[in-house]
Design an enzyme around this catalytic site. Sequence first.
Site, mmCIF file in Angstrom:
data_model
loop_
_atom_site.group_PDB
_atom_site.id
_atom_site.type_symbol
_atom_site.label_atom_id
_atom_site.label_comp_id
_atom_site.label_asym_id
_atom_site.label_seq_id
_atom_site.Cartn_x
_atom_site.Cartn_y
_atom_site.Cartn_z
ATOM 1 C CG LEU A 41 -0.470 0.389 2.604
ATOM 2 C CD1 LEU A 41 -1.614 0.322 3.597
ATOM 3 C CD2 LEU A 41 0.674 -0.430 3.114
ATOM 4 C CE LYS A 42 3.316 2.594 4.921
ATOM 5 N NZ LYS A 42 2.924 3.765 5.703
ATOM 6 C CG ASP A 43 3.928 0.753 -4.656
ATOM 7 O OD1 ASP A 43 4.978 0.823 -4.003
ATOM 8 O OD2 ASP A 43 3.682 -0.168 -5.464
ATOM 9 C CB ALA A 46 6.170 6.099 -2.499
ATOM 10 C CB THR A 73 7.668 3.878 3.616
ATOM 11 O OG1 THR A 73 6.378 3.714 4.170
ATOM 12 C CG2 THR A 73 7.789 5.286 3.046
#
Length: 318
Positions: A41-43, A46, A73
């Site tokens: 989910l950190k895409d 970012a 992340t």
Amino acid sequence: MQHSILNYIGNTPLVKLSKVTEGLEAEVWAKLEYFNPSGSLKDRIALRMIEDAEKAGILKPGMTIVEASTGNTATSLAFVGAVKGYKVVLYVPEGVTSEERIRICKSYGAEVVSVDIKDESVKEQHGVHGAIVELIPREVCLKKEQEDPNVWWARQFSNPSNALAHEETTGREIIQQTGGKLDVFVASIGTAGTLVGVARALDAHDPSIRVVAVEPKNSRTIKDGKPKVPIIEGLSGGLLLEVTEKKLADEIVAVSDEDAIAMTHRLAEEEGLFCGVSSGANVHVALQVAKKLGKGQRVVTILPDSRNRYMYVERYTT
Ligand SMILES: Cc1ncc(COP(=O)(O)O)c(C=O)c1O
């Protein structure tokens, strides 16, 4: 057909659980965030943090992106940074991040620098982004940014673009995919960006939707409604404070490694969902919540990353 891999961030599937929910009247749905290109989910954050900084003129071509991250992340910044042509330097607490994760970041071309954590007891606080173990690498990022005008620190723990990414993508997707019909949302807290962003979107849509936060029992960041980690201006607090001060979560549930891991295994073996350990924790809690609900009611939760990040070390981290 898309011109950039970055256009495939988000719009992840939402799948109904059918085996682990046996005997329950309410439905439990899981949003598969490991479908994002770098596997978590950190895409989403970012991309949003980088593009907002570009628009604000504080991140320019040729600059270096830095972050203190022990997990997803780091990988997502390495991935988005690679596509956009930025140098990415990740500061990780020595002996805490697995060799596997470090290799993933390096594979995207990022530099990974280990930061010496002298206090052994601090290393035990491995679980959560907001935990003390990340404060020392964050101090390094702050110093690098102050010393060098070519350095931009993403500051995921307090960057408003983190929660905004989830408000405008994850939250909106959930409303759209469910036709706006859900009763409870369950999510693990690290920086709290997911919970804060999705809670805002859901609240604007239907304030009666309940929000349940999940935390690792071994390294909690919130206890008795207050942050457990020291709040230091510029280094900690951030989005986490929004959860506690605005009472964004109706309930906060702590989950043990054992329960999270057991559910992670069941999700792969029974549902075919190859997700990470925080996904197991989220579903563990989602099922507890669903038990108290009736027919036609709906719980939505998040599967933040892929099981392939936990092949050697299985632990509930966020
Ligand atoms: C595996 C995993 N689960 C859950 C979370 C929680 O996400 P957030 O930082 O948005 O609270 C994170 C990140 O912190 C994570 O890496």
